[in-house]
Design a protein around this motif. Structure first.
Motif, PDB file in Angstrom:
ATOM      1  N   GLU A  87       0.423  -1.382  -0.496  1.00  0.00           N
ATOM      2  CA  GLU A  87       0.166   0.012  -0.121  1.00  0.00           C
ATOM      3  C   GLU A  87       0.537   1.282   0.128  1.00  0.00           C
ATOM      4  N   ILE A  88       2.036   0.783   0.518  1.00  0.00           N
ATOM      5  CA  ILE A  88       3.000   2.649   0.580  1.00  0.00           C
ATOM      6  C   ILE A  88       3.579   2.243  -0.374  1.00  0.00           C
ATOM      7  N   ASP A  89       3.929   1.779  -1.239  1.00  0.00           N
ATOM      8  CA  ASP A  89       4.557   1.665  -1.968  1.00  0.00           C
ATOM      9  C   ASP A  89       3.295   2.144  -3.575  1.00  0.00           C
ATOM     10  N   THR A  90       2.301   1.808  -3.382  1.00  0.00           N
ATOM     11  CA  THR A  90       1.118   1.802  -4.508  1.00  0.00           C
ATOM     12  C   THR A  90       1.509   3.378  -4.526  1.00  0.00           C
ATOM     13  N   GLN A  91       0.804   3.863  -2.922  1.00  0.00           N
ATOM     14  CA  GLN A  91       1.087   5.870  -3.072  1.00  0.00           C
ATOM     15  C   GLN A  91       2.226   6.374  -3.495  1.00  0.00           C
ATOM     16  N   LEU A  92       2.991   5.213  -3.387  1.00  0.00           N
ATOM     17  CA  LEU A  92       4.552   6.583  -3.445  1.00  0.00           C
ATOM     18  C   LEU A  92       5.244   6.432  -4.522  1.00  0.00           C
ATOM     19  N   LEU A  93       4.060   5.570  -6.175  1.00  0.00           N
ATOM     20  CA  LEU A  93       4.357   5.487  -6.981  1.00  0.00           C
ATOM     21  C   LEU A  93       3.721   6.724  -7.544  1.00  0.00           C
ATOM     22  N   GLU A  94       2.939   6.717  -7.124  1.00  0.00           N
ATOM     23  CA  GLU A  94       1.783   7.643  -7.125  1.00  0.00           C
ATOM     24  C   GLU A  94       1.800   8.705  -7.645  1.00  0.00           C
ATOM     25  N   GLU A  95       2.367   8.940  -6.371  1.00  0.00           N
ATOM     26  CA  GLU A  95       3.543  10.691  -6.064  1.00  0.00           C
ATOM     27  C   GLU A  95       4.294  11.294  -6.836  1.00  0.00           C
ATOM     28  N   LEU A  96       5.525  10.306  -7.253  1.00  0.00           N
ATOM     29  CA  LEU A  96       6.770  10.087  -7.796  1.00  0.00           C
ATOM     30  C   LEU A  96       5.312   9.951  -9.577  1.00  0.00           C
ATOM     31  N   ARG A  97       4.923   9.472 -10.090  1.00  0.00           N
ATOM     32  CA  ARG A  97       4.248   9.768 -11.664  1.00  0.00           C
ATOM     33  C   ARG A  97       4.000  11.251 -11.259  1.00  0.00           C
TER      34      ARG A  97
END
Length: 633
Positions: free
Chosen positions: A618-628
């Motif tokens: 869940e953390i990685d999914t949120q981070l991926l969205e932020e970096l994109r």
């Protein structure tokens, strides 16, 4: 309105001195000048205090004296003849000039031919801190100090009164009962048998004007204590300690004694420096503050050199990397005021190389701007090259911070500065590769060094000196070394911190885009497949121990249906199972049920690993969205 130089005649039988009492009276001039035995003292009665307060002076009749002219007002005095009733022989002024000359010759010989930097001579009488003052000395101590002080003045030596503390620790004489407790002796009456350790320190310094000097504690070697027969008597304090472990009954003693301390003035800096930088730096600051032009202070340079020669690095077990070494920062600050490139180079090579915290880069940058980058380049390169992982005092993160500050601190980026900084960064990257390849064999001897913050610092530094090739090399190294440059703790924080700080026109823009895309790709791989939900209770863990209990634990772990297992075994076997479960990272709780004998270890499987992976997903999914979103902005 004045008296010419003269000696008082004996106006009454037994008269040995004259007392002058100056009554409050407004006047100017009229100073009393007394001369005796090659010494002259001037007592001023005028000034604001003389108009409102009583003042007095006394001198022996065989002292020559005069009254200087009163230039205005009125000087009103009462004059008394002093005598001792009932004594045939009256006191006379001491004549020590011959002793002073002999003492001066002996002191010269002592410091010229002997191994001394300083000497301490015990006073005959005992003194407390309150009583240790030139005005309060007793009996022969007054004459002793007078002779030594005059000899010291003649030789340009420095002389002080101080309290000497002699500390001893050792064993108590055989007088205790079985079991290690002293029985027939009182603590105050205990006698020391064998001395294990002893030390002597000087403190509470007083000059000849009665002013306290801030020298702090200073060590004294036994051979520097002269005329030690006067250093005796009962201890000021002693303590007896009961036996502990393999150690028998021990005791400590503290002796306190007043001493006269002398040293040649030219050795003052060396003596203070030998006590370590913490004691010497305040005196260096005071000296430089007193100079109208610190950069031309030869005394300041001499003292600074003595401190550097005796710099004491912190023990590696006690180094705390809190961003600064207070002593190193203070030394660099004073060297900046002295503006001496040779001293700065020496300190970087011999002092700061083993004693730094990471915040020294700004001061080093200012020194480079002041003295020239080329003049300090060799010493700085030596400093960086010495920060290898096998050196216990070294810190990679602090070293990176220092180099980064040198590269991007606010000052013009000249060709000389850019060239030197490229050299320093090149040396730093070689050191970093050693750290990344190093396998720590004694992790308990140093705090674990992570790479957090290093990427951001190097990006700023290399972008500032316009070195895209070095930046590319570093990023390639970091991206291919995930063991040290972890995606979550190092790379992603670096992107989030530095991405928007990079100017679009900067040479670091392309490299930062590459780092951002790498993080996006890694997060995409981590989140493209959801974490599978466990369908049974089996755990794929191999227990390395092969005892009966561990084999039973292994069967329980592999069982897809069993969630709880009970081990009814004695305490040592339960403790062994506790250790095996924890060391293998098994997903289960293990609690002792304290019923019956032997008691029962209850093991209950959990979904802890799955829950951790799900939270990270869940953390990685949120981070991926932020970096994109950052990449698209």
């Amino acid at each position: 309105s004045f008296f010419a130089p003269h000696r008082d005649s004996e106006k009454v039988n037994g008269m040995f001195a004259t007392l002058v009492v100056n009554l409050p009276s407004r006047h100017e001039g009229g100073s009393l000048v007394v001369s005796h035995d090659d010494e002259t003292r001037t007592i001023d009665f005028d000034g604001p205090a003389g108009a409102y307060s009583m003042q007095y002076a006394a001198f022996y009749t065989d002292c020559k004296h005069e009254i200087e002219p009163v230039t205005s007002g009125y000087r009103v005095n009462l004059i008394y003849n002093l005598r001792l009733a009932g004594r045939k022989r009256q006191p006379t002024a001491p004549r020590n000039s011959e002793n002073v000359n002999r003492t001066a010759a002996l002191l010269t010989e002592l410091f010229t031919d002997g191994p001394y930097d300083k000497i301490a001579i015990p006073l005959v009488h005992e003194y407390s801190e309150a009583g240790l003052s030139p005005d309060l000395l007793k009996g022969s101590d007054r004459s002793r100090v007078d002779v030594l002080a005059r000899a010291a003045e003649q030789l340009n030596y420095q002389l002080y009164l101080a309290l000497l503390t002699h500390h001893q620790s050792g064993s108590v004489e055989d007088d205790w009962d079985y079991g290690g407790r002293w029985s027939s002796i009182d603590e105050d009456d205990a006698e020391m048998d064998e001395v294990f350790d002893e030390s002597m320190t000087l403190s509470f310094w007083i000059d000849m004007q009665g002013h306290e000097k801030e020298f702090g504690k200073m060590n004294l070697d036994a051979e520097d204590l002269l005329d030690a027969k006067n250093f005796s008597g009962n201890p000021s304090r002693q303590e007896v300690h009961e036996a502990t472990g393999n150690e028998g009954v021990t005791m400590e003693r503290w002796y306190h004694h007043g001493v006269i301390v002398l040293w040649p003035e030219e050795r003052y800096f060396r003596i203070l420096a030998s006590e370590g930088q913490d004691a010497a730096l305040p005196a260096l600051v005071e000296l430089i503050d007193s100079e109208p032009d610190p950069a031309s202070s030869e005394a300041g340079r001499t003292f600074a050199r003595e401190i550097i020669n005796r710099w004491r690095p912190s023990h590696p077990l006690y180094i705390k990397r809190d961003g600064q070494s207070a002593s190193a920062v203070e030394m660099l600050t004073q060297l900046q005021r002295l503006a001496d490139a040779d001293l700065v180079n020496q300190f970087i090579r011999e002092g700061m190389v083993n004693d730094y915290g990471g915040s020294e880069g700004a001061l080093l940058g200012a020194l480079c701007d002041q003295l020239g980058y080329a003049s300090l380049a060799s010493a700085l390169t030596h400093f960086i090259a010495a920060q290898v992982p096998t050196e216990r005092r070294a810190s990679l993160k602090a070293t990176v911070e220092i180099v980064a500050n040198l590269c991007w601190h606010d000052a013009p980026m000249t060709d000389e500065r850019r060239s030197v900084c490229r050299t320093l960064v090149g040396e730093l990257q070689a050191v970093m590769e050693q750290w990344d390849q190093h396998v720590e064999t004694s992790p308990w001897l140093r705090e674990h060094e992570t790479r957090e913050g290093i990427v951001e610092s190097l990006f700023q530094a290399l972008a500032a000196i316009e070195a895209p090739d070095l930046l590319e090399n570093f990023l390639t190294h970091a991206l291919t070394n995930p063991k040290h440059y972890d995606l979550h703790t190092v790379l992603i924080p670096a992107v989030k911190t530095s991405y928007y700080e990079v100017d679009e026109q900067s040479l670091g823009t392309e490299v930062m885009h590459r780092l951002l895309q790498h993080c996006i790709d890694e997060l995409h791989d981590l989140t493209k497949t959801p974490v599978p939900v466990p369908t049974d209770w089996a755990q794929d863990i191999e227990i390395r121990h092969n005892c009966e209990d561990c084999r039973e634990l292994q069967r329980f772990l592999r069982d897809p249906k069993a969630q709880v297992y009970r081990f009814r075994v004695r305490k040592d076997r339960r403790e062994h199972l506790h250790r095996q479960i924890d060391s293998h990272g098994c997903d289960m709780t293990h609690v002792t049920e304290r019923k019956g004998s032997p008691q029962t270890l209850v093991c209950t499987k959990t979904r802890a690993s799955y829950e951790r992976r799900q939270r990270q997903f869940e953390i990685d999914t949120q981070l991926l969205e932020e970096l994109r979103e950052m990449a698209e902005a």
